[in-house]
Design an enzyme around this catalytic site. Structure first.
Site, PDB file in Angstrom:
ATOM      1  CB  CYS A  43      -3.107   0.481  -2.496  1.00 43.76           C
ATOM      2  SG  CYS A  43      -3.140   2.241  -2.884  1.00 43.76           S
ATOM      3  CG  ASN A  44      -9.580   0.591  -2.947  1.00 43.98           C
ATOM      4  OD1 ASN A  44     -10.503  -0.033  -3.437  1.00 43.98           O
ATOM      5  ND2 ASN A  44      -9.237   0.442  -1.676  1.00 43.98           N
ATOM      6  CB  THR A  45      -4.953   5.006  -5.056  1.00 39.95           C
ATOM      7  OG1 THR A  45      -5.878   5.433  -4.050  1.00 39.95           O
ATOM      8  CG2 THR A  45      -4.631   6.156  -5.958  1.00 39.95           C
ATOM      9  CB  CYS A  48      -9.397   4.681   0.506  1.00 34.59           C
ATOM     10  SG  CYS A  48      -7.764   5.064   1.183  1.00 34.59           S
ATOM     11  N   GLY A  60      -3.124   9.153  -3.674  1.00 32.56           N
ATOM     12  CA  GLY A  60      -4.391   9.668  -4.209  1.00 32.56           C
ATOM     13  C   GLY A  60      -4.257  10.867  -5.145  1.00 32.56           C
ATOM     14  CG  HIS A  87      -4.970   4.928   4.426  1.00 42.79           C
ATOM     15  ND1 HIS A  87      -4.440   4.474   3.241  1.00 42.79           N
ATOM     16  CD2 HIS A  87      -3.917   5.380   5.156  1.00 42.79           C
ATOM     17  CE1 HIS A  87      -3.130   4.661   3.255  1.00 42.79           C
ATOM     18  NE2 HIS A  87      -2.784   5.216   4.409  1.00 42.79           N
ATOM     19  CD  GLU A 129       0.199   6.543   5.989  1.00 44.34           C
ATOM     20  OE1 GLU A 129       1.333   6.500   6.482  1.00 44.34           O
ATOM     21  OE2 GLU A 129      -0.363   5.547   5.493  1.00 44.34           O
ATOM     22  CG  ASP A 137      -1.829   1.218   1.304  1.00 42.80           C
ATOM     23  OD1 ASP A 137      -2.438   1.538   0.262  1.00 42.80           O
ATOM     24  OD2 ASP A 137      -1.928   1.866   2.367  1.00 42.80           O
ATOM     25  CB  SER A 138       0.235   4.789  -0.630  1.00 47.10           C
ATOM     26  OG  SER A 138      -0.936   4.833   0.174  1.00 47.10           O
TER      27      SER A 138
HETATM   28  N1  DGL Z   1      -4.789   3.202   0.818  1.00 48.96           N
HETATM   29  C1  DGL Z   1      -4.914   3.683  -0.499  1.00 48.96           C
HETATM   30  C2  DGL Z   1      -6.162   3.258  -1.194  1.00 48.96           C
HETATM   31  O1  DGL Z   1      -6.700   2.227  -0.885  1.00 48.96           O
HETATM   32  C3  DGL Z   1      -4.405   4.985  -0.942  1.00 48.96           C
HETATM   33  C4  DGL Z   1      -4.291   6.128  -0.059  1.00 48.96           C
HETATM   34  C5  DGL Z   1      -3.386   7.173  -0.660  1.00 48.96           C
HETATM   35  O2  DGL Z   1      -2.192   6.947  -0.655  1.00 48.96           O
HETATM   36  O3  DGL Z   1      -3.901   8.191  -1.156  1.00 48.96           O
HETATM   37  O4  DGL Z   1      -6.622   3.918  -2.093  1.00 48.96           O
END
Ligand code: DGL
Length: 282
Positions: free
Chosen positions: A73-75, A184, A43, A186, A152, A10-11
């Site tokens: 991570c969705n992004t 997301c 993001g 997070h 974060e 993930d990010s």
């Molecule tokens: N956790 C991430 C997601 O699922 C990305 C969050 C980010 O880095 O902007 O999209």
């Protein structure tokens, strides 16, 4: 090969909300978790940049090594999943997407809230999800600017996060949303706050976190590829970050309740070659 770890990235710390489900469903597997905290948040970044970062992270994980990659991570999934599959054809890759399909199937008011990042909303993958599954349903989307940064920073319960979430949810609640998609990884970490804020909604709101579905898909792919571990002892997890090791260690402690050693993932240049991981304390 079967005892080789499953890589998860993930990010930042969001993917820990997927990792905890992976550890539960696949307790004998070994995992390597990599948080690209030097570059969080993903993001607001361009898709080209997210592809470049995701490729570098995949090289870093392959060097551990790994037998399968979960893009938690969705992004990164929205921007880079197809690209990663092209670049690493021998590596099974499991990705994520906002749970628009199950939400559209279960909403009674026909109104669904979607919380994700700008990078996810602006993707082809999301457009295709909407076109395929959201016909006849109204989606209320919010890119939740600043929320990933607060999470974060460990602020999952404080006033600032509560105020931001209240601003995000108010128009959705007023519109009559009865289903909320956490798009997301997070965001599951602010579930207690979400529950509290949604408790006053005129209609009950069901929250959908896609992590359990992604974890079942991971098990299916491991089984289909004959990669499930044969071990009977509990698996282990290594934690790597491209940011400060202490930051990830305290997040794991706060969010998963575990005290862990964190390694630093290092590379000269993200495209210059495979990165390596330093052992703790080196
Ligand atoms: N956790 C991430 C997601 O699922 C990305 C969050 C980010 O880095 O902007 O999209």
């Amino acid at each position: 090969m079967n005892e080789t770890a499953v890589g998860v990235f993930d990010s930042g710390i969001g993917g820990l909300s997927v990792l905890r489900h992976l550890q539960q469903l696949l307790p004998h597997e070994n995992f390597v978790y990599l948080a690209d905290q030097a570059h969080v948040p993903y993001g607001p970044r361009s898709h080209a940049e997210i592809r470049r970062l995701s490729e570098a992270v995949t090289h870093a994980l392959l060097a551990q090594p790994i037998k399968l990659l979960v893009v938690a991570c969705n992004t990164a999934s929205a921007a880079a999943l197809s690209y990663l599959r092209q670049q690493f054809p021998a590596l099974p890759v499991v990705g994520m997407e906002p749970a628009v399909k199950p939400a559209a199937m279960q909403t009674r008011t026909g109104k669904v809230g979607v919380l994700a990042t700008a990078g996810t909303f602006e993707s082809q993958r999301y457009a295709s999800l909407m076109a395929r599954f959201a016909q006849g349903v109204t989606l209320y989307e919010n890119p939740c600017r600043g929320l990933v940064e607060l999470i974060e920073a460990g602020n999952t319960e404080g006033e600032e996060t509560a105020v931001l979430l209240q601003q995000i949810l108010a128009p959705m609640i007023n519109a009559g949303v009865d289903t909320l998609v956490l798009g997301c990884t997070h965001y599951p970490f602010v579930l207690p706050l979400l529950d509290r804020l949604l408790a006053n909604a005129p209609q009950p709101v069901t929250i959908i976190d896609p992590a359990p579905a992604v974890v079942r898909q991971t098990r299916r792919v491991l089984a289909q590829s004959n990669l499930l571990t044969t071990a009977t002892a509990p698996g282990t997890t290594r934690y790597l970050t491209t940011g400060p090791a202490t930051g990830l260690a305290s997040a794991v402690s706060q969010l998963l309740g575990e005290e862990v050693a964190v390694e630093t993932a290092v590379w000269q240049d993200s495209l210059a070659g495979p990165p390596t991981a330093e052992a703790p304390g080196q």
